[in-house]
Write an enzyme that holds these catalytic residues in place. Sequence first.
Site, PDB file in Angstrom:
ATOM      1  N   TYR A  98       0.824  -1.204   0.000  1.00  0.00           N
ATOM      2  CA  TYR A  98       0.000   0.000   0.000  1.00  0.00           C
ATOM      3  C   TYR A  98       0.864   1.262   0.000  1.00  0.00           C
ATOM      4  O   TYR A  98       0.476   2.292  -0.558  1.00  0.00           O
ATOM      5  CB  TYR A  98      -0.952  -0.004   1.201  1.00  0.00           C
ATOM      6  CG  TYR A  98      -2.124  -0.929   1.008  1.00  0.00           C
ATOM      7  CD1 TYR A  98      -3.221  -0.537   0.245  1.00  0.00           C
ATOM      8  CD2 TYR A  98      -2.134  -2.204   1.571  1.00  0.00           C
ATOM      9  CE1 TYR A  98      -4.301  -1.390   0.054  1.00  0.00           C
ATOM     10  CE2 TYR A  98      -3.212  -3.061   1.379  1.00  0.00           C
ATOM     11  CZ  TYR A  98      -4.284  -2.651   0.619  1.00  0.00           C
ATOM     12  OH  TYR A  98      -5.345  -3.495   0.416  1.00  0.00           O
ATOM     13  N   GLU A 140      -7.986  -7.563   5.343  1.00  0.00           N
ATOM     14  CA  GLU A 140      -7.126  -8.601   4.768  1.00  0.00           C
ATOM     15  C   GLU A 140      -6.382  -9.359   5.855  1.00  0.00           C
ATOM     16  O   GLU A 140      -6.211 -10.589   5.754  1.00  0.00           O
ATOM     17  CB  GLU A 140      -6.156  -7.955   3.777  1.00  0.00           C
ATOM     18  CG  GLU A 140      -6.856  -7.488   2.497  1.00  0.00           C
ATOM     19  CD  GLU A 140      -6.141  -6.348   1.800  1.00  0.00           C
ATOM     20  OE1 GLU A 140      -4.931  -6.140   2.073  1.00  0.00           O
ATOM     21  OE2 GLU A 140      -6.792  -5.651   1.002  1.00  0.00           O
ATOM     22  N   TYR A 189     -14.125 -18.246  -4.458  1.00  0.00           N
ATOM     23  CA  TYR A 189     -13.196 -18.545  -5.545  1.00  0.00           C
ATOM     24  C   TYR A 189     -11.802 -18.774  -4.990  1.00  0.00           C
ATOM     25  O   TYR A 189     -11.521 -18.474  -3.821  1.00  0.00           O
ATOM     26  CB  TYR A 189     -13.168 -17.393  -6.563  1.00  0.00           C
ATOM     27  CG  TYR A 189     -12.856 -16.040  -5.966  1.00  0.00           C
ATOM     28  CD1 TYR A 189     -11.548 -15.673  -5.624  1.00  0.00           C
ATOM     29  CD2 TYR A 189     -13.870 -15.118  -5.728  1.00  0.00           C
ATOM     30  CE1 TYR A 189     -11.268 -14.441  -5.072  1.00  0.00           C
ATOM     31  CE2 TYR A 189     -13.601 -13.871  -5.166  1.00  0.00           C
ATOM     32  CZ  TYR A 189     -12.303 -13.540  -4.844  1.00  0.00           C
ATOM     33  OH  TYR A 189     -12.026 -12.308  -4.283  1.00  0.00           O
TER      34      TYR A 189
END
Length: 406
Positions: A98, A140, A189
């Site tokens: 980031y 996250e 996924y």
Amino acid sequence: MLSEPSAATVRATLPVVGAAIGEITERFYARLFAAHPELLRDLFNRGNQAAGTQRQALAGSIAGFATHLLDHPDQRPDALLSRIAHKHASLGVTPEQYAVVHEHLFAAIAEVLGDAVTPEVAAAWDEVYWLMANALTAIEKRLYEESGATGLRPWEVVERITETADVVTFRVRPADGAATVRDFRAGQYVSVGVTLPDGARQIRQYSLSGAPGGAVRQFSVKRDGEVSRHLHARVHEGDLLELSEPYGDLVLGESENGSGSVGGNGNGSGAGERPLLLASAGIGVTPMVAMLAALTADGHRAPVTVVHGDRSPADHALRADHEAYAAKLPDATVRFFYERDAGPGSRTGLVDLSGIEAAPGTRAYLCGPLPFMRAVRTQLLAKGVAPADIHYEVFGPDLWLAAAAA
């Protein structure tokens, strides 16, 4: 969340930044890849970069986040952040990255807007960026802790199944010999990493198309894009692939089953069960088949409407599973639409919900091309389905958000 002085500055400059955000993101990616070419080679989707869709998605997320901060100062846009965080976690994004993004994004802003970027303007948008980045980092971190892993690890292909002329299913198990495979939530996924002939390590996301639970994972791939074509042409039984842990927030809610955990083999008798509508088109069928498998395992008894659109029955991947799982539900309605060769029990043309009832309280899940999902969402809203009860999954950059922020 956003300080009052910064909020005033962002509100005043949002039209200017919004008008230039496309050029800003284009400059940003050019700077980023010039400084870190390995990111384009080994992380970012080269196809999306070439098409410009990743730039549009980034622009939409920034503009959308800033607008939310101004319109709802006491709320965090969790839906937006969760979708992005799940994708980042599947790629193994780290907090340190980031800072790299910040460096090149703000340099791009200065290049495009020039003298308009006063110290006050820079400080206000810097606050917006770090509010978003820190929120994503926190989500996250939680996702990594829940999954027990970061990054990708090797899995062995144990079976390759040809579904249609353009779709192949891969069934894989851990290559390290692990006896158990962590469960997943239907609709999630995995990221799949491959090394292409030119040496690039590219990563793509594929919905898990098999039932939750079991010793293997299953995902289905349409031959579209360089990674998918590589999988079709070069990957067979016995080969190794790199897979992430499962991620994704298009998952059945706790009220959809009796156990409170999809795939948890509950008895499906919960009073909170809601009517469902699962609508897909093309390869968007993959998460819907997994959802149907979970619903049958959990004994879901509320009405379920299954809708799918495809070019023809021969192009309908996983059709047998699609039909079989729906048939096991006590109250299921199935409607298949095909552009050609529609046989008995199916309809010719594009998906049309005009003759399909949406029971009060229906929760809808959509997956497929963006025009399809927009059309279905419009029809569901006209039937009285609440906007908050319509959930969707986009394969690739989320241009729905970009369009909404434009």
